[in-house]
Design a protein around this motif. Structure first.
Motif, short mmCIF file in Angstrom:
data_model
loop_
_atom_site.label_atom_id
_atom_site.label_comp_id
_atom_site.label_asym_id
_atom_site.label_seq_id
_atom_site.Cartn_x
_atom_site.Cartn_y
_atom_site.Cartn_z
N GLY A 171 7.65 -0.99 -11.00
CA GLY A 171 6.89 -2.19 -10.65
C GLY A 171 7.43 -2.90 -9.42
O GLY A 171 8.22 -2.37 -8.63
N GLY A 172 7.00 -4.16 -9.27
CA GLY A 172 7.42 -4.95 -8.12
C GLY A 172 8.91 -5.25 -8.12
O GLY A 172 9.55 -5.23 -7.06
N ALA A 173 9.49 -5.49 -9.30
CA ALA A 173 10.93 -5.81 -9.37
C ALA A 173 11.77 -4.63 -8.89
O ALA A 173 12.74 -4.80 -8.15
N GLY A 174 11.40 -3.42 -9.31
CA GLY A 174 12.14 -2.25 -8.89
C GLY A 174 12.01 -1.99 -7.40
O GLY A 174 12.99 -1.66 -6.73
N GLN A 175 10.80 -2.17 -6.88
CA GLN A 175 10.59 -1.94 -5.45
C GLN A 175 11.33 -2.97 -4.61
O GLN A 175 11.88 -2.65 -3.56
N GLN A 176 11.38 -4.20 -5.08
CA GLN A 176 12.12 -5.24 -4.36
C GLN A 176 13.62 -4.95 -4.40
O GLN A 176 14.34 -5.22 -3.43
N VAL A 202 18.21 13.73 0.50
CA VAL A 202 18.61 12.38 0.09
C VAL A 202 18.02 11.35 1.04
O VAL A 202 17.40 10.36 0.63
N ILE A 203 18.23 11.56 2.34
CA ILE A 203 17.75 10.62 3.35
C ILE A 203 16.23 10.54 3.33
O ILE A 203 15.65 9.44 3.37
N ALA A 204 15.56 11.68 3.22
CA ALA A 204 14.10 11.69 3.21
C ALA A 204 13.54 10.90 2.04
O ALA A 204 12.63 10.06 2.21
N TYR A 205 14.07 11.13 0.85
CA TYR A 205 13.49 10.48 -0.33
C TYR A 205 13.90 9.02 -0.45
O TYR A 205 13.11 8.20 -0.95
N LEU A 206 15.09 8.65 -0.02
CA LEU A 206 15.47 7.25 -0.07
C LEU A 206 14.71 6.44 0.99
O LEU A 206 14.32 5.30 0.75
N ALA A 207 14.49 7.05 2.15
CA ALA A 207 13.67 6.38 3.17
C ALA A 207 12.24 6.24 2.66
O ALA A 207 11.63 5.17 2.80
N GLY A 208 11.70 7.29 2.08
CA GLY A 208 10.35 7.22 1.55
C GLY A 208 10.22 6.21 0.44
O GLY A 208 9.18 5.54 0.30
N ALA A 209 11.28 6.07 -0.37
CA ALA A 209 11.25 5.13 -1.50
C ALA A 209 11.34 3.68 -1.07
O ALA A 209 11.05 2.78 -1.86
N ASN A 250 0.83 -1.21 0.00
CA ASN A 250 0.00 0.00 0.00
C ASN A 250 0.87 1.26 0.00
O ASN A 250 0.61 2.22 -0.73
N ARG A 251 1.92 1.24 0.80
CA ARG A 251 2.82 2.40 0.91
C ARG A 251 3.47 2.74 -0.43
O ARG A 251 3.62 3.91 -0.79
N TYR A 252 3.90 1.72 -1.17
CA TYR A 252 4.62 1.94 -2.42
C TYR A 252 3.72 1.75 -3.65
O TYR A 252 4.21 1.49 -4.75
N ALA A 253 2.41 1.93 -3.47
CA ALA A 253 1.46 1.64 -4.55
C ALA A 253 1.76 2.42 -5.82
O ALA A 253 1.64 1.88 -6.93
N ARG A 254 2.21 3.67 -5.68
CA ARG A 254 2.47 4.48 -6.88
C ARG A 254 3.73 4.01 -7.59
O ARG A 254 3.88 4.22 -8.80
N HIS A 255 4.65 3.41 -6.86
CA HIS A 255 5.81 2.80 -7.50
C HIS A 255 5.42 1.51 -8.22
O HIS A 255 5.90 1.22 -9.32
N LEU A 256 4.57 0.73 -7.58
CA LEU A 256 4.24 -0.59 -8.10
C LEU A 256 3.49 -0.52 -9.43
O LEU A 256 3.57 -1.44 -10.23
N VAL A 257 2.74 0.58 -9.64
CA VAL A 257 2.01 0.71 -10.91
C VAL A 257 2.82 1.50 -11.93
O VAL A 257 2.38 1.67 -13.07
N LEU A 258 4.00 1.97 -11.54
CA LEU A 258 4.82 2.79 -12.43
C LEU A 258 5.57 1.91 -13.42
O LEU A 258 6.38 1.06 -13.02
N LYS A 259 5.32 2.11 -14.70
CA LYS A 259 5.97 1.31 -15.73
C LYS A 259 7.48 1.50 -15.67
O LYS A 259 7.98 2.61 -15.67
#
Length: 238
Positions: A24-29, A48-55, A12-21
């Motif tokens: 997807g799931g491979a990138g998030q993993q 840097v820390i904020a966005y990498l933690a958020g990602a 749920n947290r990374y939903a916008r990443h997971l649908v991003l062409k």
């Protein structure tokens, strides 16, 4: 690997990443598997820390031996309490933002003796420090360990970002050995516009995500520069 699997909360947290062409799931993993070290938790290190933690970077190491002072807060936006260590303060920020990220705090000054041991084991390093001695040390250690390095720098109204990878152009190709900190304006003497660090730090985080996931074309052998007063980006190769 089981450790790569995303929990329902992460999905749920990374939903916008997971649908991003392209992500997807491979990138998030890949982000979850990554071990990334941020050198400096100041003006550049904060975004840097904020966005990498958020990602969702799985392990985030933070190196900084300094303490938070009142004059930091106009640009070092992850900190709110003065008088405590920046690395510790940054770690608290990460835990509050994303409990799925494991934080490793290194509250010590980098030296030629301890830098190899601190950097060893990380997949990627980002350096936002403000002196050439530390930057050279980090770059040389990354080169020796075969670890990619994202490097950012800011001064007054301007900033730049580049990426060093094993086998590519080297730090010395961009910063000759005769260059010295006395040749560069210090933040204390010349000042710095707070949002500038956000622009450059966020670009550094973007390069890190690209390197980890394999998305796009990293800034290898290229320097992206930003003229804050003119509102212009440009690029040169080296």
């Amino acid at each position: 690997m089981a450790s790569d699997l995303l929990s329902p909360d992460e999905t749920n947290r990374y939903a916008r990443h997971l649908v991003l062409k392209g992500m997807g799931g491979a990138g998030q993993q890949a982000l979850k598997r990554a071990k990334v070290l941020v050198v400096g938790a100041g003006g550049l290190g904060s975004p840097v820390i904020a966005y990498l933690a958020g990602a969702g970077v799985g392990t985030l190491g933070i190196v900084d031996h300094d303490t938070v002072s009142l004059s930091n807060l106009h640009r070092q936006v992850i900190h709110s309490e003065t008088g405590i260590g920046k690395a510790e303060s940054a770690g608290r920020f990460v835990h509050a933002l994303n409990p799925h990220v494991s934080v490793v705090v290194h509250s010590e000054e980098l030296t030629s003796a301890n830098t190899p041991a601190i950097l060893d084991g990380y997949d990627l390093v980002l350096d936002g420090t403000d002196n050439l001695g530390t930057r050279r040390l980090v770059a040389a250690t990354c080169e020796a360990l075969g670890v990619p390095l994202v490097s950012g720098a800011v001064s007054m109204f301007d900033g730049q970002v580049t990426v060093f990878v094993p086998g590519g152009p080297r730090f010395a190709d961009l910063y000759p050995e005769e260059a010295d900190d006395t040749d560069l304006p210090s933040c204390e003497a010349s000042g710095i516009l707070g949002p500038l660090t956000g622009v450059i730090g966020t670009l550094m985080a973007m390069e890190a995500v690209k390197l980890i996931t394999g998305i796009g074309e990293p800034l290898i052998g290229r320097v992206l520069t930003y003229d804050g007063k003119g509102g212009r980006f440009s690029e040169f190769s080296y």
